[in-house]
Scaffold this motif. Sequence first.
Motif, PDB file in Angstrom:
ATOM      1  N   TRP A  48       1.023  -1.298  -0.140  1.00 17.69           N
ATOM      2  CA  TRP A  48       0.114   0.070   0.009  1.00 17.69           C
ATOM      3  C   TRP A  48       0.811   1.336   0.158  1.00 17.69           C
ATOM      4  CZ3 TRP A  48      -0.546   4.066   3.569  1.00 17.69           C
ATOM      5  CH2 TRP A  48      -1.663   4.885   3.357  1.00 17.69           C
ATOM      6  N   LEU A  49       1.914   1.151   0.860  1.00 18.51           N
ATOM      7  CA  LEU A  49       2.992   2.285   0.955  1.00 18.51           C
ATOM      8  C   LEU A  49       3.492   2.518  -0.384  1.00 18.51           C
ATOM      9  CD1 LEU A  49       4.768   2.307   4.322  1.00 18.51           C
ATOM     10  CD2 LEU A  49       3.267   4.108   3.420  1.00 18.51           C
ATOM     11  N   ILE A  50       4.127   1.766  -0.917  1.00 15.05           N
ATOM     12  CA  ILE A  50       4.721   1.984  -2.238  1.00 15.05           C
ATOM     13  C   ILE A  50       4.146   2.229  -3.530  1.00 15.05           C
ATOM     14  CG2 ILE A  50       6.800   0.502  -1.442  1.00 15.05           C
ATOM     15  CD1 ILE A  50       6.005  -1.449  -3.797  1.00 15.05           C
ATOM     16  N   ASP A  51       2.522   1.865  -3.398  1.00 19.59           N
ATOM     17  CA  ASP A  51       1.646   2.287  -4.191  1.00 19.59           C
ATOM     18  C   ASP A  51       1.183   3.391  -4.331  1.00 19.59           C
ATOM     19  OD1 ASP A  51       2.443  -0.153  -5.891  1.00 19.59           O
ATOM     20  OD2 ASP A  51       0.759  -1.313  -4.981  1.00 19.59           O
ATOM     21  N   ASN A  52       1.371   4.368  -3.288  1.00 23.48           N
ATOM     22  CA  ASN A  52       0.584   5.438  -2.824  1.00 23.48           C
ATOM     23  C   ASN A  52       1.549   6.661  -3.197  1.00 23.48           C
ATOM     24  OD1 ASN A  52      -0.560   7.524  -1.257  1.00 23.48           O
ATOM     25  ND2 ASN A  52      -0.559   6.275   0.729  1.00 23.48           N
ATOM     26  N   PRO A  53       1.200   7.473  -3.899  1.00 20.83           N
ATOM     27  CA  PRO A  53       2.036   8.767  -4.274  1.00 20.83           C
ATOM     28  C   PRO A  53       1.839   9.725  -3.179  1.00 20.83           C
ATOM     29  CG  PRO A  53      -0.399   8.761  -5.277  1.00 20.83           C
ATOM     30  CD  PRO A  53      -0.329   7.572  -4.654  1.00 20.83           C
ATOM     31  N   LYS A  54       1.373   9.515  -2.106  1.00 20.24           N
ATOM     32  CA  LYS A  54       1.453  10.325  -0.958  1.00 20.24           C
ATOM     33  C   LYS A  54       2.525   9.721   0.156  1.00 20.24           C
ATOM     34  CE  LYS A  54      -3.355  12.044  -1.241  1.00 20.24           C
ATOM     35  NZ  LYS A  54      -4.599  12.238  -0.404  1.00 20.24           N
ATOM     36  N   THR A  55       3.070   8.793  -0.300  1.00 23.06           N
ATOM     37  CA  THR A  55       4.242   8.274   0.450  1.00 23.06           C
ATOM     38  C   THR A  55       5.366   9.411   0.424  1.00 23.06           C
ATOM     39  OG1 THR A  55       3.296   6.071   0.390  1.00 23.06           O
ATOM     40  CG2 THR A  55       5.640   6.177   0.863  1.00 23.06           C
ATOM     41  N   ASP A  56       6.145   9.512   1.307  1.00 21.33           N
ATOM     42  CA  ASP A  56       7.157  10.384   1.457  1.00 21.33           C
ATOM     43  C   ASP A  56       8.355   9.564   0.626  1.00 21.33           C
ATOM     44  OD1 ASP A  56       8.357  12.903   2.615  1.00 21.33           O
ATOM     45  OD2 ASP A  56      10.077  11.568   2.530  1.00 21.33           O
ATOM     46  N   LYS A  57       9.325  10.186  -0.467  1.00 17.01           N
ATOM     47  CA  LYS A  57      10.241   9.852  -1.097  1.00 17.01           C
ATOM     48  C   LYS A  57      11.214   8.904  -0.079  1.00 17.01           C
ATOM     49  CE  LYS A  57       9.876  13.178  -4.591  1.00 17.01           C
ATOM     50  NZ  LYS A  57      10.517  14.059  -5.496  1.00 17.01           N
ATOM     51  N   ALA A  58      11.440   9.729   0.942  1.00 14.08           N
ATOM     52  CA  ALA A  58      12.532   8.945   2.018  1.00 14.08           C
ATOM     53  C   ALA A  58      11.882   7.488   2.543  1.00 14.08           C
ATOM     54  CB  ALA A  58      12.844   9.662   3.095  1.00 14.08           C
ATOM     55  N   THR A  59      10.491   7.646   2.703  1.00  9.61           N
ATOM     56  CA  THR A  59      10.014   6.358   3.376  1.00  9.61           C
ATOM     57  C   THR A  59      10.218   5.412   2.160  1.00  9.61           C
ATOM     58  OG1 THR A  59       8.351   7.693   4.453  1.00  9.61           O
ATOM     59  CG2 THR A  59       7.974   5.354   4.130  1.00  9.61           C
ATOM     60  N   ALA A  60      10.046   5.452   0.606  1.00  5.48           N
ATOM     61  CA  ALA A  60      10.150   4.881  -0.231  1.00  5.48           C
ATOM     62  C   ALA A  60      11.579   4.171  -0.271  1.00  5.48           C
ATOM     63  CB  ALA A  60       9.631   5.341  -1.608  1.00  5.48           C
ATOM     64  N   LEU A  61      12.398   5.152  -0.286  1.00  7.20           N
ATOM     65  CA  LEU A  61      13.700   4.675  -0.507  1.00  7.20           C
ATOM     66  C   LEU A  61      14.238   3.848   0.832  1.00  7.20           C
ATOM     67  CD1 LEU A  61      16.583   5.296  -2.043  1.00  7.20           C
ATOM     68  CD2 LEU A  61      16.960   6.957  -0.285  1.00  7.20           C
ATOM     69  N   MET A  62      13.858   4.194   1.983  1.00 10.98           N
ATOM     70  CA  MET A  62      14.015   3.091   3.299  1.00 10.98           C
ATOM     71  C   MET A  62      13.531   1.861   2.956  1.00 10.98           C
ATOM     72  SD  MET A  62      12.987   3.531   7.288  1.00 10.98           S
ATOM     73  CE  MET A  62      11.060   4.026   6.845  1.00 10.98           C
ATOM     74  N   ILE A  63      12.236   1.788   2.382  1.00  9.62           N
ATOM     75  CA  ILE A  63      11.508   0.417   2.267  1.00  9.62           C
ATOM     76  C   ILE A  63      12.592  -0.180   0.962  1.00  9.62           C
ATOM     77  CG2 ILE A  63       9.520  -0.678   1.057  1.00  9.62           C
ATOM     78  CD1 ILE A  63       7.908   1.592   2.429  1.00  9.62           C
ATOM     79  N   TYR A  64      12.905   0.416   0.090  1.00  8.24           N
ATOM     80  CA  TYR A  64      13.631  -0.038  -1.105  1.00  8.24           C
ATOM     81  C   TYR A  64      14.900  -0.779  -0.498  1.00  8.24           C
ATOM     82  CZ  TYR A  64      16.689  -0.312  -5.107  1.00  8.24           C
ATOM     83  OH  TYR A  64      17.356  -0.753  -6.416  1.00  8.24           O
ATOM     84  N   TRP A  65      15.795  -0.231   0.478  1.00 16.65           N
ATOM     85  CA  TRP A  65      17.037  -0.665   0.805  1.00 16.65           C
ATOM     86  C   TRP A  65      16.517  -1.869   1.848  1.00 16.65           C
ATOM     87  CZ3 TRP A  65      21.322  -0.832  -1.550  1.00 16.65           C
ATOM     88  CH2 TRP A  65      21.501   0.315  -2.298  1.00 16.65           C
ATOM     89  N   LYS A  66      15.803  -1.780   2.864  1.00 15.28           N
ATOM     90  CA  LYS A  66      15.216  -2.906   3.480  1.00 15.28           C
ATOM     91  C   LYS A  66      14.765  -4.295   2.705  1.00 15.28           C
ATOM     92  CE  LYS A  66      14.469  -0.267   7.864  1.00 15.28           C
ATOM     93  NZ  LYS A  66      13.659  -0.187   9.236  1.00 15.28           N
ATOM     94  N   SER A  67      14.541  -3.698   1.602  1.00 13.57           N
ATOM     95  CA  SER A  67      14.148  -5.118   0.667  1.00 13.57           C
ATOM     96  C   SER A  67      15.238  -5.826  -0.012  1.00 13.57           C
ATOM     97  CB  SER A  67      13.065  -4.612  -0.271  1.00 13.57           C
ATOM     98  OG  SER A  67      11.913  -4.021   0.242  1.00 13.57           O
ATOM     99  N   ALA A  68      16.407  -5.582   0.439  1.00 17.79           N
ATOM    100  CA  ALA A  68      17.632  -6.046  -0.233  1.00 17.79           C
ATOM    101  C   ALA A  68      17.718  -6.142  -1.886  1.00 17.79           C
ATOM    102  CB  ALA A  68      17.714  -7.548   0.269  1.00 17.79           C
ATOM    103  N   PRO A  69      17.673  -4.703  -2.291  1.00 16.59           N
ATOM    104  CA  PRO A  69      17.795  -4.664  -3.880  1.00 16.59           C
ATOM    105  C   PRO A  69      18.830  -5.230  -4.604  1.00 16.59           C
ATOM    106  CG  PRO A  69      18.260  -2.516  -2.659  1.00 16.59           C
ATOM    107  CD  PRO A  69      17.811  -3.448  -1.701  1.00 16.59           C
ATOM    108  N   ARG A  70      19.947  -5.325  -3.880  1.00 19.15           N
ATOM    109  CA  ARG A  70      21.192  -5.891  -4.543  1.00 19.15           C
ATOM    110  C   ARG A  70      20.965  -7.383  -4.803  1.00 19.15           C
ATOM    111  NH1 ARG A  70      25.195  -3.440  -2.099  1.00 19.15           N
ATOM    112  NH2 ARG A  70      25.478  -1.858  -3.632  1.00 19.15           N
ATOM    113  N   TYR A  71      20.516  -8.002  -4.075  1.00 17.28           N
ATOM    114  CA  TYR A  71      19.908  -9.379  -4.171  1.00 17.28           C
ATOM    115  C   TYR A  71      19.318  -9.683  -5.450  1.00 17.28           C
ATOM    116  CZ  TYR A  71      18.553 -14.271  -3.367  1.00 17.28           C
ATOM    117  OH  TYR A  71      17.989 -15.500  -3.720  1.00 17.28           O
ATOM    118  N   TRP A  72      18.464  -8.808  -5.680  1.00 18.08           N
ATOM    119  CA  TRP A  72      17.695  -9.075  -6.885  1.00 18.08           C
ATOM    120  C   TRP A  72      18.406  -8.784  -8.045  1.00 18.08           C
ATOM    121  CZ3 TRP A  72      14.225 -12.544  -5.630  1.00 18.08           C
ATOM    122  CH2 TRP A  72      13.694 -12.595  -4.069  1.00 18.08           C
TER     123      TRP A  72
END
Length: 179
Positions: A48-72
Motif C-alpha cells: 500500500w505504501l509503495i503504491d501510494n503517491p502520498k508516501t514520502d520519497k524517503a520512506t520509499a527509499l528506506m523500504i527499497y533498501w530494507k528489501s535487499a535490492p542488490r540481491y535481486w
Amino acid sequence: MKEKISDEKFEEIVDNLILEYVKTVNPEIWHQMAMEWNWDSSSVFLNWLIDNPKTDKATALMIYWKSAPRYWKKFLDKDDLISKEKYGLADFEFVERVENNILKDFYQGNNFEFDPKNDEQNYDWTSDYADKITVRNIPDIMFEKFEGQKVEEPENFIEGMPPELYEMQDELYEKYDIE
C-alpha cells in the motif's frame, strides 16, 4: 465463544484493519511504521505504501533498501528469476516497483530524511550483498541521501505497529479462533 475462521481469513481481517488505520494517520507515522515493520508479517501495508503517491520519497527509499535490492540485481528480469529460482517473484517485483516509482518521481512527499549509507541506527544498507555478483546496477539516485526532517525511531511500536493498532489486532485475536 470465539468465532472459528481460517488463518487466511484472519490475515485478511488484520490486513484490512491495518489499511483502515493507516488511512487515518499521517505520512510520518507511515515512515515510523516502515522503520520498525516486521518484514515476516503481512506485506499488504508495505505494498500500500509503495503504491501510494502520498508516501514520502524517503520512506520509499528506506523500504527499497530494507528489501535487499542488490540481491535481486543478480537477475536480468523476472523471466531470468523464474528460470533460476522457484521463489521470490513477488519480492523481485516489489523491489522493481519501488525503484521504478522513485525513478519516475511518483512520490509527492519530500519531507523526511533517509540516508541508505547511514540510517537512524548508523547502518549502511548499501553494504548488504555488496559481495554478490550482479547483472544490473542499482541506479545512482538510490544511493543518495534524501534530505528532510529526521524522523525519530518510534517508541512503543510493536513489530511496526503503533500501540493503538497493536491493541486492535490483539482484540481480533480475542475474538477469533484461528484454524
